[in-house]
Design an enzyme around this catalytic site. Structure first.
Site, PDB file in Angstrom:
ATOM      1  CE  LYS A 131      -0.268  -0.307   5.053  1.00 59.35           C
ATOM      2  NZ  LYS A 131      -1.073  -0.820   6.184  1.00 59.35           N
ATOM      3  CE1 TYR A 135      13.139  31.324   6.707  1.00 55.95           C
ATOM      4  CE2 TYR A 135      13.329  28.959   6.340  1.00 55.95           C
ATOM      5  CZ  TYR A 135      13.047  30.238   5.869  1.00 55.95           C
ATOM      6  OH  TYR A 135      12.676  30.410   4.559  1.00 55.95           O
TER       7      TYR A 135
END
Ligand SMILES: *Cc1c(COP(=O)(O)O)cnc(C)c1O
Length: 382
Positions: free
Chosen positions: A43, A263
């Site tokens: 899957k 950041y």
């Protein structure tokens, strides 16, 4: 997947997928559970690694039963597999998907009364029984029929004229916790409920379920993560790593003491330091929570991550690498024997499953099979 119109001539990061290791892992699980059978769970595009490619290899190894989650995954997979394979849809039957599911001969897992009703109706329209698995809820409260529904169905004499019942299954909530009492409790409930479905093959175990006692193997197991190279707990199988990930160095700079990085300037250089900015960030599946935690690797040298992870890049400290040994444009490792999926997940409040399925489509992919490497550039079908 998204297809690029032109072949990208270069790449910033590379995912290497070792199909020979993958095949070996399949044999390890299959041998461990024999004489019970072993189906492969592919899957979510085989946990992000490429369902068509990986399922074809397993077919070569003798695997004939494949589990996907959704109808679209079954449709994608069928073209890659020769006739005679069974494709099971674990999430069952979406409203509107019944005709396609019947046309292609997929085996939906019927998880609710509604799904059972719609599949029986489809069968009657077609005048023949349609194949299905049946999931029973034995305590996880995720998918599956209640006890009462299961028993009512078992006593319904006309069921077999509508449904060719291939198997009954359930799923363990705590398979990765061998001491959890819930495992035995679910097994006991499942054994009791399935007495009402005599002769129908039974399945309960995922990868970690196979390493609980052999009473969990039943008629077949549904193996996923172990095939993709993540060792099961308790550790009893010989599982080889399947995935490597490396990223390119975009830029190298020397920091003077007191300089901030990334950041929020959450990292400040304490002494003179060399850092490298890598072309891989959270848009490539690297957990953003790994800012200032964890590392990349250059051979056996650990390169600590400094500052926050950006969308397309991260910065690592390369001061530990002898001068001249790495340069802009070189690659360093992110997933490698020095840093396994388990290691990364442990520090990032996640699990290897989530890491794998989030790697995404920007990496070049190299499939290694029979010692031959096939390279797919970013955006190219694989
Ligand atoms: C995903 C899944 C599996 C495979 O689980 P692994 O832990 O990856 O082996 C098996 N059964 C069901 C119902 C699943 O949803």
């Amino acid at each position: 997947m998204r297809m690029a119109k032109f072949r990208c001539p270069t790449f910033s990061s590379q995912l290497v997928i070792d199909l020979d290791a993958f095949a070996a892992n399949y044999h390890a699980v299959r041998d461990h559970v024999s004489p019970s059978g072993c189906g492969a769970v592919v899957k979510a595009d085989a946990y992000g690694l490429g369902a068509r490619r990986l399922a074809s290899r397993l077919h070569r190894e003798g695997c004939r039963t494949f589990f996907v989650a959704q109808l679209c995954e079954a449709l994608d997979l069928r073209a890659a597999l020769p006739p005679g394979c069974t494709i099971v849809i674990l999430n069952g039957l979406d409203p509107g998907g019944e005709q396609a599911c019947a046309d292609w001969g997929f085996v939906p897992v019927l998880n609710s009364d509604n799904q059972v009703r719609r599949w029986r109706y489809t069968a009657r329209l077609r005048g023949r029984p349609l194949p299905a698995g049946l999931q029973l809820d034995t305590g996880m409260s995720r998918l599956g029929l209640s006890n009462a529904s299961a028993l009512a169905l078992a006593q319904d004499g006309s069921l077999s004229s509508d449904i060719d019942l291939r198997f009954v299954m359930t799923h363990l909530a705590c398979a990765d916790e061998p001491d959890a009492a819930a495992n035995d409790e679910q097994l006991r409930r499942f054994e009791q409920l399935t007495m009402s479905f005599p002769g129908v093959p039974r399945s309960i175990a995922n990868s970690s379920g196979t390493t609980l006692s052999s009473s969990y193997h039943l008629d077949f197991v549904r193996a996923g993560i172990a095939l993709y190279g993540v060792p099961t707990r308790p550790l009893s199988l010989k599982i080889f790593p399947v995935v490597r990930l490396c990223a390119r160095i975009l830029q190298i700079r020397e920091l003077s003491p007191g300089t901030g990085v990334g950041y929020g300037l959450t990292y400040t250089a304490s002494g003179p330091q060399y850092v490298a900015t890598l072309a891989l960030g959270y848009a490539d599946g690297w957990p953003r929570g790994r800012g200032n935690i964890g590392a990349a690797w250059h051979r056996d040298v650990r390169l600590p991550i400094v500052g926050r992870i950006s969308m397309d890049s991260m910065t690592v400290d390369i001061s530990g690498v002898p001068p001249g040994e790495i340069a802009e444009g070189d690659f360093v490792d992110l997933i490698c024997p020095n840093q396994t999926l388990d290691d990364i997940a442990a520090g990032a409040d996640t699990i290897p499953y989530e890491l794998l399925t989030r790697l995404g489509g920007r990496h070049a992919r190299a499939y290694v099979e029979d010692n031959v490497t096939t390279l797919h550039m970013p955006g190219e079908a694989y």
